[in-house]
Scaffold this motif. Structure first.
Motif, PDB file in Angstrom:
ATOM      1  N   THR A  45       0.833  -1.204   0.000  1.00  0.00           N
ATOM      2  CA  THR A  45       0.000   0.000   0.000  1.00  0.00           C
ATOM      3  C   THR A  45       0.867   1.253   0.000  1.00  0.00           C
ATOM      4  OG1 THR A  45      -1.755  -1.183   1.130  1.00  0.00           O
ATOM      5  CG2 THR A  45      -1.847   1.213   1.266  1.00  0.00           C
ATOM      6  N   THR A  46       1.978   1.193   0.715  1.00  0.00           N
ATOM      7  CA  THR A  46       2.882   2.348   0.757  1.00  0.00           C
ATOM      8  C   THR A  46       3.350   2.686  -0.660  1.00  0.00           C
ATOM      9  OG1 THR A  46       3.582   1.696   2.961  1.00  0.00           O
ATOM     10  CG2 THR A  46       5.018   3.243   1.793  1.00  0.00           C
ATOM     11  N   LEU A  47       3.674   1.646  -1.437  1.00  0.00           N
ATOM     12  CA  LEU A  47       4.144   1.897  -2.801  1.00  0.00           C
ATOM     13  C   LEU A  47       3.015   2.480  -3.669  1.00  0.00           C
ATOM     14  CD1 LEU A  47       6.522   1.790  -4.679  1.00  0.00           C
ATOM     15  CD2 LEU A  47       5.937  -0.549  -5.270  1.00  0.00           C
ATOM     16  N   ILE A  48       1.822   1.950  -3.517  1.00  0.00           N
ATOM     17  CA  ILE A  48       0.681   2.488  -4.287  1.00  0.00           C
ATOM     18  C   ILE A  48       0.463   3.959  -3.913  1.00  0.00           C
ATOM     19  CG2 ILE A  48      -1.837   2.327  -4.642  1.00  0.00           C
ATOM     20  CD1 ILE A  48      -0.559  -0.020  -5.993  1.00  0.00           C
ATOM     21  N   LYS A  49       0.582   4.266  -2.626  1.00  0.00           N
ATOM     22  CA  LYS A  49       0.398   5.658  -2.190  1.00  0.00           C
ATOM     23  C   LYS A  49       1.488   6.569  -2.760  1.00  0.00           C
ATOM     24  CE  LYS A  49      -2.210   5.000   2.052  1.00  0.00           C
ATOM     25  NZ  LYS A  49      -2.120   4.896   3.513  1.00  0.00           N
ATOM     26  N   ILE A  50       2.701   6.053  -2.838  1.00  0.00           N
ATOM     27  CA  ILE A  50       3.798   6.858  -3.414  1.00  0.00           C
ATOM     28  C   ILE A  50       3.530   7.130  -4.894  1.00  0.00           C
ATOM     29  CG2 ILE A  50       6.246   6.735  -4.092  1.00  0.00           C
ATOM     30  CD1 ILE A  50       6.793   5.508  -1.310  1.00  0.00           C
ATOM     31  N   LEU A  51       3.095   6.087  -5.611  1.00  0.00           N
ATOM     32  CA  LEU A  51       2.810   6.274  -7.046  1.00  0.00           C
ATOM     33  C   LEU A  51       1.615   7.200  -7.255  1.00  0.00           C
ATOM     34  CD1 LEU A  51       3.285   2.593  -8.292  1.00  0.00           C
ATOM     35  CD2 LEU A  51       4.894   4.490  -8.499  1.00  0.00           C
ATOM     36  N   SER A  52       0.723   7.232  -6.270  1.00  0.00           N
ATOM     37  CA  SER A  52      -0.468   8.107  -6.357  1.00  0.00           C
ATOM     38  C   SER A  52      -0.151   9.531  -5.917  1.00  0.00           C
ATOM     39  CB  SER A  52      -1.584   7.581  -5.462  1.00  0.00           C
ATOM     40  OG  SER A  52      -1.784   6.230  -5.653  1.00  0.00           O
TER      41      SER A  52
END
Ligand SMILES: Nc1ncnc2c1ncn2[C@@H]1O[C@H](COP(=O)(O)OP(=O)(O)OP(=O)(O)O)[C@@H](O)[C@H]1O
Length: 305
Positions: A45-52
């Motif tokens: 989720t952290t990675l998805i949030k960074i990409l978002s």
């Protein structure tokens, strides 16, 4: 296309530091589906949030269709996001009115927003329910509406955090076909999932995270073939450190599914099998995460369905 280069992120909670992502690099080509898998707390989720562009990495960069995530505004025009904990819909408004509202907020005119809302409700199979209040939607319908909202501006890149969580088998199958179709139409999709069957079915590329690090990446075949064949072995007791390979018990004996690669175990070999993605997941992840205290949301390690 999604390009991730050496991304690291550490959270500081009081005096403790949690390294959520540690030098993560991979690429998801255009018109394909990437799946991020890993145990609870692996950093997905952290990675998805960074990409978002919702959180900023400490190190590294990522590019969405060639645009750096440091260019927040430009990136946001190129992505559609569906987060797992998403509740940000207006409960008293219908699905249609919610989409029209968010369409206008995202810059569409009223007539464009209405047209797009209708198209998208059709696409995700909610037309029949378009005038029903959001609060009366089932979990699966809420997830479909969230996908429709992510598609409002027809973005080239779609980020989905556990998109089928809580969906019944029919809804999740429909959802998977839709995601496949979107990728065939040219969208680049990155999703997280704990459902290995879903990942096997959908993903062109799989990235396995363990404690914030990429431990394996590639196609399903590349990842499974890297652990060799699976030996099904019957033993008297579970050898220390082999708990994660237990697949069952028969007449007081233990059945283990052990990858060939670098693992020796005493016992009667019942057969050899091709590894599944779940076997590879078990091999590449930690034993201690299969601890009940680390489980959550009623799901958990090795319980994919
Ligand atoms: N805002 C935050 N503050 C402090 N720690 C955080 C924060 N967000 C995430 N973490 C920690 O970072 C690690 C990675 O969390 P993340 O939510 O990315 O994992 P995940 O792989 O998505 O897990 P799950 O499968 O359970 O959703 C975890 O140890 C988590 O507790």
């Amino acid at each position: 296309m999604i390009e991730i280069e050496h991304i690291s992120k550490t959270f500081k909670v009081k005096s403790k530091e949690i390294r959520a992502l540690d030098d993560v690099s991979f690429t998801i080509p255009k018109s394909s589906v990437g799946a991020l898998v890993g145990h609870n707390g692996a950093g997905k989720t952290t990675l998805i949030k960074i990409l978002s562009t919702l959180i900023i990495p400490d190190q590294g960069d990522a590019r969405i269709n060639g645009i750096s995530i440091r260019e927040e505004k430009k990136v946001r025009k190129n992505i559609g996001v569906m987060m797992v904990s998403e509740r940000a819909f207006y409960f008293r408004l219908s699905g249609f009115d919610n989409l029209v509202f968010f369409g206008i907020v995202q810059g569409l005119s009223i007539s464009e927003a209405k047209k797009r809302a209708k198209e998208l409700l059709d696409l995700v199979g909610l037309s029949e329910f378009s005038n029903i209040q959001y609060m009366k939607y089932s979990t699966g319908m809420q997830r479909k509406l969230a996908l429709a909202r992510a598609l409002l501006l027809d973005p080239p890149v779609i980020l989905l955090d556990e998109p089928t969580l809580g969906m019944d088998p029919v809804s999740s199958r429909d959802f998977r076909s839709l995601v496949k179709e979107l990728s065939k139409e040219g969208k680049t999709i990155l999703m997280t999932s704990h459902n290995m069957k879903e990942v096997e079915d959908l993903a062109d590329k799989i990235v396995l995270l363990k404690r914030g690090k990429v431990v394996a990446q590639g196609t399903r075949e590349e990842i499974t073939s890297s652990i060799g064949k699976i030996k099904v072995v019957m033993t008297d007791s579970i050898p220390k450190g082999y708990e994660k390979y237990v697949s069952g018990f028969v007449q007081g004996k233990v059945i283990l599914r052990v990858p060939e690669k670098g693992i020796e175990v005493e016992g009667e070999v019942l057969g050899e099998e091709e590894p599944t993605l779940e076997d590879a997941f078990v091999y590449f992840t930690d034993e201690e995460i299969d601890n009940p205290k680390n489980r959550r949301r009623g799901g958990g390690f090795r319980r994919w369905e």
